[in-house]
Design a protein around this motif. Structure first.
Motif, PDB file in Angstrom:
ATOM      1  N   GLY A  52       0.787  -1.228   0.000  1.00  0.00           N
ATOM      2  CA  GLY A  52       0.000   0.000   0.000  1.00  0.00           C
ATOM      3  C   GLY A  52       0.816   1.272   0.000  1.00  0.00           C
ATOM      4  N   GLU A  53       2.039   1.239  -0.513  1.00  0.00           N
ATOM      5  CA  GLU A  53       2.935   2.385  -0.400  1.00  0.00           C
ATOM      6  C   GLU A  53       2.427   3.641  -1.097  1.00  0.00           C
ATOM      7  OE1 GLU A  53       6.736   1.782  -2.199  1.00  0.00           O
ATOM      8  OE2 GLU A  53       5.934   1.446  -4.200  1.00  0.00           O
ATOM      9  N   GLN A  54       1.611   3.503  -2.139  1.00  0.00           N
ATOM     10  CA  GLN A  54       1.241   4.663  -2.955  1.00  0.00           C
ATOM     11  C   GLN A  54       0.581   5.771  -2.137  1.00  0.00           C
ATOM     12  OE1 GLN A  54      -1.265   3.787  -6.326  1.00  0.00           O
ATOM     13  NE2 GLN A  54      -1.135   5.870  -7.144  1.00  0.00           N
ATOM     14  N   TYR A  55      -0.320   5.410  -1.247  1.00  0.00           N
ATOM     15  CA  TYR A  55      -1.054   6.412  -0.469  1.00  0.00           C
ATOM     16  C   TYR A  55      -0.774   6.327   1.031  1.00  0.00           C
ATOM     17  CZ  TYR A  55      -3.763   6.467  -4.834  1.00  0.00           C
ATOM     18  OH  TYR A  55      -4.144   6.543  -6.142  1.00  0.00           O
ATOM     19  N   LEU A  56       0.139   5.463   1.438  1.00  0.00           N
ATOM     20  CA  LEU A  56       0.329   5.180   2.855  1.00  0.00           C
ATOM     21  C   LEU A  56       0.738   6.408   3.658  1.00  0.00           C
ATOM     22  CD1 LEU A  56       0.443   3.293   5.241  1.00  0.00           C
ATOM     23  CD2 LEU A  56       2.695   2.499   4.460  1.00  0.00           C
ATOM     24  N   ASP A  57       1.653   7.203   3.145  1.00  0.00           N
ATOM     25  CA  ASP A  57       2.086   8.388   3.888  1.00  0.00           C
ATOM     26  C   ASP A  57       0.921   9.329   4.165  1.00  0.00           C
ATOM     27  OD1 ASP A  57       4.733   8.258   4.702  1.00  0.00           O
ATOM     28  OD2 ASP A  57       5.521   8.836   2.744  1.00  0.00           O
ATOM     29  N   GLN A  58       0.030   9.474   3.190  1.00  0.00           N
ATOM     30  CA  GLN A  58      -1.122  10.358   3.386  1.00  0.00           C
ATOM     31  C   GLN A  58      -2.038   9.813   4.480  1.00  0.00           C
ATOM     32  OE1 GLN A  58      -3.092  11.608  -0.323  1.00  0.00           O
ATOM     33  NE2 GLN A  58      -1.250  10.998  -1.430  1.00  0.00           N
ATOM     34  N   ALA A  59      -2.230   8.496   4.480  1.00  0.00           N
ATOM     35  CA  ALA A  59      -3.068   7.883   5.509  1.00  0.00           C
ATOM     36  C   ALA A  59      -2.471   8.098   6.891  1.00  0.00           C
ATOM     37  CB  ALA A  59      -3.242   6.391   5.225  1.00  0.00           C
ATOM     38  N   LEU A  60      -1.170   7.867   7.016  1.00  0.00           N
ATOM     39  CA  LEU A  60      -0.503   8.056   8.300  1.00  0.00           C
ATOM     40  C   LEU A  60      -0.534   9.521   8.739  1.00  0.00           C
ATOM     41  CD1 LEU A  60       2.574   5.688   7.804  1.00  0.00           C
ATOM     42  CD2 LEU A  60       0.614   5.300   9.313  1.00  0.00           C
ATOM     43  N   ASP A  61      -0.325  10.426   7.797  1.00  0.00           N
ATOM     44  CA  ASP A  61      -0.403  11.858   8.117  1.00  0.00           C
ATOM     45  C   ASP A  61      -1.765  12.209   8.717  1.00  0.00           C
ATOM     46  OD1 ASP A  61       2.169  12.439   7.301  1.00  0.00           O
ATOM     47  OD2 ASP A  61       1.578  13.129   5.297  1.00  0.00           O
ATOM     48  N   SER A  62      -2.811  11.584   8.181  1.00  0.00           N
ATOM     49  CA  SER A  62      -4.157  11.904   8.659  1.00  0.00           C
ATOM     50  C   SER A  62      -4.386  11.399  10.081  1.00  0.00           C
ATOM     51  CB  SER A  62      -5.216  11.343   7.703  1.00  0.00           C
ATOM     52  OG  SER A  62      -5.402   9.944   7.851  1.00  0.00           O
ATOM     53  N   VAL A  63      -3.656  10.360  10.489  1.00  0.00           N
ATOM     54  CA  VAL A  63      -3.725   9.905  11.885  1.00  0.00           C
ATOM     55  C   VAL A  63      -2.961  10.870  12.788  1.00  0.00           C
ATOM     56  CG1 VAL A  63      -3.119   8.083  13.516  1.00  0.00           C
ATOM     57  CG2 VAL A  63      -3.996   7.479  11.258  1.00  0.00           C
ATOM     58  N   PHE A  64      -1.774  11.254  12.370  1.00  0.00           N
ATOM     59  CA  PHE A  64      -0.956  12.144  13.188  1.00  0.00           C
ATOM     60  C   PHE A  64      -1.543  13.552  13.285  1.00  0.00           C
ATOM     61  CE2 PHE A  64       2.102   8.772  12.642  1.00  0.00           C
ATOM     62  CZ  PHE A  64       2.806   8.785  13.842  1.00  0.00           C
ATOM     63  N   SER A  65      -2.477  13.876  12.409  1.00  0.00           N
ATOM     64  CA  SER A  65      -3.119  15.190  12.474  1.00  0.00           C
ATOM     65  C   SER A  65      -4.336  15.200  13.398  1.00  0.00           C
ATOM     66  CB  SER A  65      -3.548  15.637  11.073  1.00  0.00           C
ATOM     67  OG  SER A  65      -4.645  14.857  10.603  1.00  0.00           O
ATOM     68  N   GLN A  66      -4.678  14.057  14.001  1.00  0.00           N
ATOM     69  CA  GLN A  66      -5.854  13.985  14.863  1.00  0.00           C
ATOM     70  C   GLN A  66      -5.704  14.873  16.099  1.00  0.00           C
ATOM     71  OE1 GLN A  66      -8.875  12.105  14.232  1.00  0.00           O
ATOM     72  NE2 GLN A  66      -7.792  12.279  12.266  1.00  0.00           N
ATOM     73  N   THR A  67      -6.776  15.600  16.427  1.00  0.00           N
ATOM     74  CA  THR A  67      -6.753  16.433  17.626  1.00  0.00           C
ATOM     75  C   THR A  67      -6.883  15.574  18.886  1.00  0.00           C
ATOM     76  OG1 THR A  67      -9.147  16.797  17.444  1.00  0.00           O
ATOM     77  CG2 THR A  67      -7.701  18.418  16.409  1.00  0.00           C
ATOM     78  N   PHE A  68      -7.474  14.383  18.753  1.00  0.00           N
ATOM     79  CA  PHE A  68      -7.490  13.404  19.841  1.00  0.00           C
ATOM     80  C   PHE A  68      -6.224  12.574  19.721  1.00  0.00           C
ATOM     81  CE2 PHE A  68      -8.411   9.169  21.496  1.00  0.00           C
ATOM     82  CZ  PHE A  68      -8.962   9.458  22.738  1.00  0.00           C
ATOM     83  N   THR A  69      -5.448  12.502  20.781  1.00  0.00           N
ATOM     84  CA  THR A  69      -4.104  11.916  20.658  1.00  0.00           C
ATOM     85  C   THR A  69      -3.907  10.622  21.440  1.00  0.00           C
ATOM     86  OG1 THR A  69      -3.305  13.308  22.479  1.00  0.00           O
ATOM     87  CG2 THR A  69      -3.059  14.169  20.234  1.00  0.00           C
ATOM     88  N   ASN A  70      -4.909  10.164  22.178  1.00  0.00           N
ATOM     89  CA  ASN A  70      -4.752   8.937  22.962  1.00  0.00           C
ATOM     90  C   ASN A  70      -5.074   7.733  22.085  1.00  0.00           C
ATOM     91  OD1 ASN A  70      -4.396   7.086  25.001  1.00  0.00           O
ATOM     92  ND2 ASN A  70      -6.331   7.543  26.040  1.00  0.00           N
TER      93      ASN A  70
END
Length: 286
Positions: free
Chosen positions: A11-29
């Motif tokens: 899944g490398e093609q879009y993986l960085d974008q998916a991970l970025d969207s997790v790290f951008s979450q305002t909820f961090t737990n």
């Protein structure tokens, strides 16, 4: 806490974008349970570059069907709730926060929280009939209201809970035995039907995530399997009258699909079984 299950196979093609969207979450737990189903591309490298102790990477001992891979990932989860994010999908920053706020308003009988979802159409996805139809589907963003509470009867008639939006209580997942790996395409639908039968459901009436449509989506390459599996899932609850109606509606949808493929004889069989004659033409030419 929330465990975010990411199942990956090349899944490398879009993986960085998916991970970025997790790290951008305002909820961090949260934690990420990353289950690599024996990828041969750069997926593992991209994950290793994220230096965060909340990421837990697992390399599958053998390649499995997706339903089983999801179960194996869930078994590693530590959170009270489990979310699902595939490598080609995206979350908006407030996704988890909005859902957690809703959880606080409900009791222990709450088993599922979902939200509105929109399509992110890649160029090749726009060229498919399925992609164009999905972009305007009520299943994603056009539904005037999102069913809440006891939605079991509604779920027997349609799968309007996109997996990318779902947040599931882990104890509920354990209670129903996880996902059924027998199903290739509709394992998430069966999951939501089972949970809605025994637990309350809440919905965030906002678009919190994006489902990416491209020419490698299994959802359109295996569309027929999705119909036949959905029928089988609903028929497990017969002779429940709601299941009878749901099975008829799914057969009507399947007949419409068969008509669109000029498989008229097979469609006639489904039309007779469904009894939803007028609905057939709507489905066939929508």
């Amino acid at each position: 806490s929330i465990s975010i299950v990411i199942n990956c196979y090349n899944g490398e093609q879009y993986l960085d974008q998916a991970l970025d969207s997790v790290f951008s979450q305002t909820f961090t737990n949260w934690e990420i349970v990353f289950w690599d189903n024996q990828s041969t591309d750069r997926s593992a490298l991209l994950v290793s570059q994220r230096k965060d102790p909340r990421i837990h990477y697992y390399y599958a001992p053998e390649h499995t069907v997706l339903g089983e891979a999801r179960n194996l990932a869930i078994a590693q989860a530590n959170g009270d709730w489990v979310a699902f994010l595939d490598c080609d999908d995206l979350w908006f920053p407030e996704k988890l926060a909005l859902q957690v706020n809703l959880i606080k308003q409900y009791g222990a009988d709450l088993g599922l929280v979902y939200s509105r979802t929109e399509c992110l159409l890649e160029k090749e996805g726009r060229e498919t009939k399925w992609g164009r139809k999905l972009a305007t589907s009520s299943r994603l963003s056009k539904k005037p209201y999102l069913p809440q509470g006891d939605i079991f009867t509604d779920m027997l008639c349609a799968n309007y809970v996109p997996l990318v939006s779902a947040l599931v209580r882990r104890s509920a997942l354990t209670k129903i035995g996880g996902l059924n790996p027998h199903f290739k395409q509709a394992e998430d639908y069966e999951l939501f039907v089972k949970i809605s039968r025994t637990h309350a459901v809440a919905a965030v009436d906002a678009i919190t995530c994006q489902f990416r449509v491209h020419n490698n989506n299994w959802s359109h390459s295996q569309a027929e399997i999705s119909y036949t599996e959905s029928i089988a899932i609903v028929e497990q609850y017969l002779p429940n009258p709601a299941a009878q109606n749901g099975a008829a509606l799914w057969r009507a949808k399947y007949a419409g699909y068969l008509i669109s493929k000029f498989r008229v004889n097979e469609a006639i069989v489904e039309i007779v079984k469904s009894g939803k004659y007028g609905y057939i033409f709507f489905q066939a030419f929508a």
